[in-house]
Design an enzyme around this catalytic site. Structure first.
Site, PDB file in Angstrom:
ATOM      1  N   GLY A 221       3.784   1.063  -2.654  1.00  0.00           N
ATOM      2  CA  GLY A 221       3.087   0.077  -1.822  1.00  0.00           C
ATOM      3  C   GLY A 221       1.598   0.285  -1.855  1.00  0.00           C
ATOM      4  N   ASN A 222       0.903  -0.373  -0.949  1.00  0.00           N
ATOM      5  CA  ASN A 222      -0.550  -0.182  -0.868  1.00  0.00           C
ATOM      6  C   ASN A 222      -0.977  -0.232   0.596  1.00  0.00           C
ATOM      7  OD1 ASN A 222      -1.321  -3.060  -0.202  1.00  0.00           O
ATOM      8  ND2 ASN A 222      -0.224  -3.365  -2.130  1.00  0.00           N
ATOM      9  N   ARG A 223      -2.261  -0.024   0.843  1.00  0.00           N
ATOM     10  CA  ARG A 223      -2.726   0.166   2.206  1.00  0.00           C
ATOM     11  C   ARG A 223      -3.169  -1.131   2.889  1.00  0.00           C
ATOM     12  NH1 ARG A 223      -4.963   5.132   3.607  1.00  0.00           N
ATOM     13  NH2 ARG A 223      -6.940   4.137   4.072  1.00  0.00           N
TER      14      ARG A 223
END
Ligand code: C5P
Length: 432
Positions: A221-223
């Site tokens: 995922g990412n932030r």
């Protein structure tokens, strides 16, 4: 928005607690009106604690405030979840023997029922006739889901997931709001004059970050929090646009406060599907979501174990990645010339030896071919999850760049829509 959450007496009443949280954490003011039977399943203290308001099911509590009339009159959306067969029958007949049924008679706002009951009760001609009556009077009755019921049996009658009910109810409220706006100010000129400069435009905004599944419990995922995308959707709605928010893994605390249509997408491939479905009739597409460029080549149907038989304990598996489609570039490639949507891309850049944030962003605008690129500088302590942002607006048609911020994500959203409006001015909209 003032939401009344009616809860009638079925086992699915416990799921209404999650629905209440979804509404209240996204900023709506929720009043819970349970029936006496609902309180057998989930008690008044739960509803009072989660909503922050006293709870009654009869019309005799706090009579000085005339709750049996006031709650319905003041409501902007009524959602009954779960709606039992008995509650649907009472509503169809117009009975008013408790606070919830009285509220249903006094409400003039959109009313959404989410039925939940055993399959036999749902399919009974009496229930079906009651549902048809309610629908014919303008109420929105969500079809129950199919699946496991209270006991071992399965079939239609299950309460849909709270997030799906919330999304559908907010979409119903949004449609009602648009209809009211259109009735008050028909014609774009009149709408613009009333401070609704985006009225008549269909816009799609993606928000959040994709998650690329590796196995049933893990993902890449990412932030991205989705705050900027949600701010864009909210500002567009407040300016009169017909908004669809494509939400990628948004936390409940980030969900929009304004009424709008919402669809969800988890991975980049799901997002690509959702965007291609939604963008075909859109005037503006804003690709704010952070999309993973790569996904694991293989999805492991069972959780990947730390150790495998015959494999040494220190060995780590190697995850092979494959490229995801570039959805934004695909949109640009697919668009025709007539009434094509204005396409807005986002670029989260850190700047490196090959160039500054602005240089890299200009190169990205040229590569992607979108009409407007909103470039922002990111880093572990910048932008992600924060309430403020600094962006550069870069235009494909040669207009000068604009820097906005540091300021709130809401003000950034306003500046982006001002820029989009300047671009849409010259284009036909997809209004039929
Ligand atoms: O190439 P980069 O990921 O920096 O581009 C960012 C922009 O492209 C964003 O608008 C993002 O939503 C979009 N994007 C996309 N599909 C991808 C990767 C990014 O639509 N696979």
């Amino acid at each position: 928005m003032r939401v009344v959450l009616g809860v009638s007496g079925g086992i699915a009443a416990y799921k209404a607690a999650a629905l209440l949280r979804l509404f209240s954490e996204s900023g709506h003011d929720v009043t819970v009106v349970p029936t006496a039977a609902a309180l057998e399943f989930v008690g008044a203290p739960t509803w009072a604690a989660l909503s922050g308001k006293p709870v009654a099911s009869d019309v005799w509590t706090a009579v000085d405030r005339v709750p049996h009339v006031r709650i319905g009159q003041e409501a902007e959306l009524v959602v009954v979840a779960p709606a039992t067969a008995d509650l649907l029958a009472k509503a169809a007949c117009g009975l008013a023997d408790d606070l919830l049924t009285a509220t249903l008679l006094t409400a003039r706002c959109p009313v959404v029922f989410a039925p939940a009951m055993h399959t036999e009760m749902w399919l009974h001609p009496a229930t079906q006739a009651n549902v048809a009556t309610l629908r014919s009077r303008g109420a929105h009755v969500i079809d129950p889901a199919s699946g496991r019921l209270t006991g071992a049996d399965t079939g239609p009658g299950r309460l849909p997931e709270p997030a799906d009910i919330a999304a559908e109810a907010l979409a119903v409220a949004a449609a009602a709001q648009r209809a009211a706006t259109a009735a008050e100010a028909p014609g774009a000129a009149a709408e613009n004059a009333t401070g609704m400069p985006l009225a008549g435009l269909r816009v799609v905004v993606t928000a959040g970050g994709t998650r690329e599944p590796l196995d049933p419990v893990r993902f890449l995922g990412n932030r991205s929090s989705g705050k900027q995308g949600v701010a864009l959707a909210e500002v567009a709605a407040s300016r009169g646009a017909d908004v669809t928010l494509v939400a990628c893994n948004l936390d409940a605390s980030v969900l929009p406060r304004a009424a709008m249509r919402m669809v969800t997408a988890g991975s980049a491939l799901e997002l690509a599907d959702a965007v291609s479905r939604e963008a075909s009739s859109a005037d503006v597409v804003v690709m704010c979501a952070a999309v993973a460029d790569f996904r694991p080549k293989h999805y492991a149907a069972a959780k990947i174990k730390k150790t495998h038989r015959g494999v040494d304990d220190d060995a780590a598996p190697v995850v092979e990645l494959v490229r995801n489609p570039d959805i934004l570039a695909g949109l640009v490639a697919d668009r025709g010339t007539e009434a094509s949507p204005v396409i807005v891309g986002f670029a989260a850049e850190t700047g490196d030896a090959s160039g500054s944030v602005l240089e890299l962003s200009r190169a990205k605008l040229a590569r992607k071919g979108c009409d407007l690129l909103v470039a922002n500088e990111v880093g572990s302590d910048l932008t992600f999850g924060a309430d403020t942002n600094t962006v550069h607006l870069l235009f494909r048609d040669g207009r000068p760049d604009r820097t906005v911020g540091p300021t709130t994500k809401r003000r950034v959203a306003e500046a982006v829509w001002d820029a989009v409006l300047a671009l849409t001015g010259a284009r036909p909209t997809r209004k039929d």
